[in-house]
Design a protein around this motif. Structure first.
Motif, short mmCIF file in Angstrom:
data_model
loop_
_atom_site.label_atom_id
_atom_site.label_comp_id
_atom_site.label_asym_id
_atom_site.label_seq_id
_atom_site.Cartn_x
_atom_site.Cartn_y
_atom_site.Cartn_z
N ILE A 110 0.84 -1.20 0.00
CA ILE A 110 0.00 0.00 0.00
C ILE A 110 0.88 1.25 0.00
N ALA A 111 0.29 2.37 -0.36
CA ALA A 111 1.03 3.63 -0.44
C ALA A 111 1.70 3.93 0.90
N GLY A 112 2.95 4.39 0.84
CA GLY A 112 3.66 4.77 2.06
C GLY A 112 4.33 3.63 2.77
N VAL A 113 4.20 2.41 2.24
CA VAL A 113 4.82 1.23 2.86
C VAL A 113 5.86 0.64 1.91
N GLU A 114 7.06 0.44 2.41
CA GLU A 114 8.10 -0.25 1.64
C GLU A 114 8.16 -1.69 2.10
N ILE A 115 8.22 -2.59 1.15
CA ILE A 115 8.38 -4.01 1.47
C ILE A 115 9.54 -4.56 0.64
N ARG A 116 10.42 -5.30 1.29
CA ARG A 116 11.47 -5.99 0.54
C ARG A 116 11.62 -7.41 1.07
N ILE A 117 12.29 -8.22 0.27
CA ILE A 117 12.54 -9.62 0.65
C ILE A 117 13.96 -9.70 1.18
N ASP A 118 14.09 -10.07 2.44
CA ASP A 118 15.39 -10.11 3.11
C ASP A 118 16.04 -11.47 2.91
N GLN A 119 17.30 -11.43 2.47
CA GLN A 119 18.10 -12.64 2.28
C GLN A 119 17.35 -13.72 1.47
N PRO A 120 16.97 -13.39 0.24
CA PRO A 120 16.25 -14.37 -0.59
C PRO A 120 17.13 -15.56 -0.95
N ASN A 121 16.50 -16.74 -1.08
CA ASN A 121 17.24 -17.92 -1.51
C ASN A 121 17.25 -17.99 -3.04
N ALA A 122 17.67 -19.13 -3.57
CA ALA A 122 17.78 -19.27 -5.03
C ALA A 122 16.44 -19.12 -5.73
N GLU A 123 15.34 -19.40 -5.01
CA GLU A 123 14.00 -19.28 -5.59
C GLU A 123 13.43 -17.87 -5.42
N GLY A 124 14.21 -16.98 -4.79
CA GLY A 124 13.73 -15.62 -4.56
C GLY A 124 12.91 -15.48 -3.30
N ILE A 125 12.83 -16.55 -2.50
CA ILE A 125 12.03 -16.53 -1.27
C ILE A 125 12.89 -16.12 -0.09
N GLY A 126 12.41 -15.16 0.67
CA GLY A 126 13.09 -14.72 1.88
C GLY A 126 12.10 -14.13 2.84
N GLU A 127 12.60 -13.56 3.94
CA GLU A 127 11.69 -12.98 4.93
C GLU A 127 11.15 -11.65 4.43
N ILE A 128 9.86 -11.46 4.62
CA ILE A 128 9.21 -10.20 4.25
C ILE A 128 9.47 -9.18 5.36
N VAL A 129 10.10 -8.05 4.98
CA VAL A 129 10.35 -6.98 5.95
C VAL A 129 9.70 -5.71 5.43
N ALA A 130 9.26 -4.86 6.36
CA ALA A 130 8.49 -3.68 5.97
C ALA A 130 8.96 -2.44 6.73
N LYS A 131 8.79 -1.30 6.08
CA LYS A 131 9.14 -0.01 6.67
C LYS A 131 8.06 1.00 6.30
N GLY A 132 7.73 1.88 7.24
CA GLY A 132 6.73 2.92 6.97
C GLY A 132 6.29 3.57 8.27
N ASP A 133 5.51 4.63 8.15
CA ASP A 133 5.02 5.33 9.33
C ASP A 133 4.01 4.51 10.12
N ASN A 134 3.58 3.39 9.56
CA ASN A 134 2.62 2.51 10.24
C ASN A 134 3.28 1.52 11.18
N VAL A 135 4.60 1.40 11.14
CA VAL A 135 5.29 0.39 11.95
C VAL A 135 5.34 0.81 13.42
N MET A 136 5.07 -0.13 14.30
CA MET A 136 4.98 0.13 15.74
C MET A 136 6.27 0.72 16.31
N GLN A 137 6.14 1.27 17.52
CA GLN A 137 7.30 1.79 18.24
C GLN A 137 8.11 0.67 18.89
N GLY A 138 7.46 -0.45 19.16
CA GLY A 138 8.13 -1.59 19.79
C GLY A 138 7.14 -2.36 20.63
#
Length: 559
Positions: free
Chosen positions: A370-398
């Protein structure tokens, strides 16, 4: 913009627009944005009267109701922090949340009195329990509980709330102020409180609206429990932002009747509900020869129009979230002419991260970021599969009071979801499974339990299943194991047709045979080596996710 700013804007710009529609004493009632804010003033005044200050934690421990909305807004509008609590949790789980967050005030339904009994002595920060729904029929439930009633407080603060020096106007949050502690549903262990600020929620609301486009004329039907972040953001906050209506269903049993009476335009649902609704529709089609013919030979949308009329006739969009939905369910609804799109979110991200655009959905994916959210695949394997990580103003404080767990998931501004996935050739996000659930076999090959489970669920004999890794002795790597729960309704129907009941042993045999047949479509290394059959459904969270951590493969059997 804070949540309070959003409410003020709706009440000032659209004072007479309907904010809530709900049934009371058998009649549909409405509450405008002006009326909603006036009720919020009183809740804020109650809290000030009880000594609540900015940053204090106030729990909402009750089922969906029109009061839920005023309670939430009343709490956060003076800078206090709302802690929504699932009304179906067990006492020890509720107590853990209250103790962990240091709850100051609890707003609770009268029926929760037994669970709350004795808690005040065990929770040092708890000052007051405020009970709602304490009519003449329910008074006896609270007799042994030290409390004050909502009605008494309401009357006490009525004059002050209506004055120009009301607490609502004197006190207030900033955009970075925490608005909610939302406790995760706990599929992998003990619940943690995600600290979500006003800006986290409002950023997500704006992004959702830009991706799906709601209007002031929309009427969203509320079915899901409001302690759940998906339901909360989309039906408590989004309608206030758009100045549109929310209709509250009476119960899960009255969904169809309530929708027929109130004509909602948008429904937010979890897959289990959509699967059950589709099953009932298909059962109705299969029971009539003409309907079967129409469905089979290209006239399914004619039937779908009738189905929509039975749901009020104006339903334009259904958004599925909270858990993965099967492609078969999506195809079934789409064939009937309904627009159902799947999205992806997580509590810690307020919660929506991606959604399929209604104009161009791709079944089998969870859509575009969605708008304002960055998503990337962290440490993808040979098939392109990796952990989904996200950044944006919607991410919690902790996580509240839990820096160790926070450090595990918030790394250099990126939230690590624990979900594995990849982007397809069109840029749509595909979920492969949970990182913690991944099975790595002796050859180092990855097996995603969710992929195997989808294949198993193609068997009509299977109600639900769980794929888990297990080890034989000291061997390296894991093997694939499967636990299945038979669909008893199917076997009961077979027994009724045949005139005699099937033994448990025969049911187990039939389930295993059919499941093994379905699994032939998978590569050999993905197929379960053990299949356990249990006749009791899995224990689940209140959002119907199986608590995987409770189950293991029985290596003592020979199956």
């Amino acid at each position: 913009m804070t949540i309070k700013d959003c409410l003020n804007r709706a009440a000032n710009e659209s004072p007479d627009a309907v904010a809530l529609k709900f049934k009371q004493d058998g009649q549909w009632k409405i509450r405008t944005f002006k009326e909603l804010r006036e009720r919020v003033w009183r809740v804020s005044e109650m809290l000030a009267e009880l000594g609540v200050r900015e940053g204090d934690r106030v729990a909402i421990y009750r089922e969906n109701s029109p009061e839920w909305f005023e309670l939430y807004h009343g709490i956060v509008s003076i800078g206090a922090i709302a802690v929504p609590v699932d009304a179906k949790l067990r006492e020890r789980e509720v107590r853990h949340i209250f103790r962990d967050c240091g709850v100051r005030i609890i707003f609770a339904s009268c029926r929760m009195a037994e669970t709350l009994g004795g808690m005040k002595e065990r929770l040092p920060d708890l000052k007051t329990i405020v009970m709602l729904d304490c009519g003449s029929k329910n008074t006896h439930l609270c007799e042994k509980l030290e409390h004050v009633t909502y009605e008494v407080l309401w009357n006490k603060v009525d004059a002050a709330a209506g004055s120009e020096n009301r607490a609502f106007d004197r006190m207030g949050p900033t955009e970075s102020s925490p608005a909610s502690f939302i406790y995760t549903s706990g599929t992998t262990g003990r619940q943690k409180g995600a600290v979500l600020a006003h800006q986290n929620f409002m950023a997500n609301v704006v992004s959702i609206d830009q991706s799906i486009h709601f209007t002031k004329e929309d009427n969203l039907v509320l079915i899901l429990p409001l302690h759940h972040s998906f339901a909360f953001t989309t039906t408590v906050l989004l309608p206030v932002y758009k100045h549109c209506q929310v209709t509250i269903v009476e119960s899960l049993k009255t969904i169809k009747a309530n929708m027929e009476e109130t004509s909602p335009t948008v429904m937010l649902a979890v897959p289990l509900l959509l699967e059950k609704m589709l099953s009932r529709v298909l059962d109705g089609i299969n029971s009539k020869a003409v309907a079967r013919y129409m469905y089979k030979y290209g006239l399914a949308k004619v039937i779908g129009k009738k189905v929509n009329e039975g749901l009020g006739g104006k339903l334009r969009l259904v958004v599925s979230g909270g858990a993965p939905i099967s492609p078969a369910t999506l195809h079934g609804w789409n064939k009937l002419g309904f627009c159902i799109v799947e999205g992806f979110g997580i509590t810690e991200c307020a919660p929506v991260l991606s959604v399929n655009p209604p104009a161009a959905p791709r079944v089998g994916t969870v859509g575009l970021p969605i708008a304002g959210v960055e998503i990337r695949i962290d440490q993808p394997n040979a098939e392109g599969i990796g952990e989904i990580v996200a950044k944006g103003d919607n991410v919690m404080q902790g996580y509240w009071n839990n820096p160790e767990e926070t450090a595990k998931v918030l790394i250099e501004g990126w939230y690590h979801t624990g979900d594995l996935g990849y982007f397809d050739e069109k840029g749509y996000l595909v979920i492969s499974g949970r990182k913690k659930s991944l099975i790595v076999n002796r050859e180092g090959k990855n097996i995603y339990p969710e992929e195997v489970e989808r294949q198993v669920l193609k068997s009509r004999y299977v109600l639900e299943c769980l794929v888990l890794g297990y080890r034989e002795g000291e061997e390296a790597g894991e093997r694939v194991g499967l636990i299945v729960v038979p669909n008893q309704e199917v076997f009961d129907a077979m027994a009724a047709g045949g005139g005699s009941s099937l033994t448990d042993a025969r049911i187990e045999e039939m389930v295993r045979e059919d499941v093994r047949e379905k699994l032939k479509d998978l590569s050999d290394y993905k197929r379960p080596r053990r299949i356990d059959v249990r006749f009791e459904e899995f224990e689940k969270t209140t959002t119907q996710k199986i608590k995987r951590y409770l189950y293991d493969i029985d290596t003592s059997s020979g199956q």
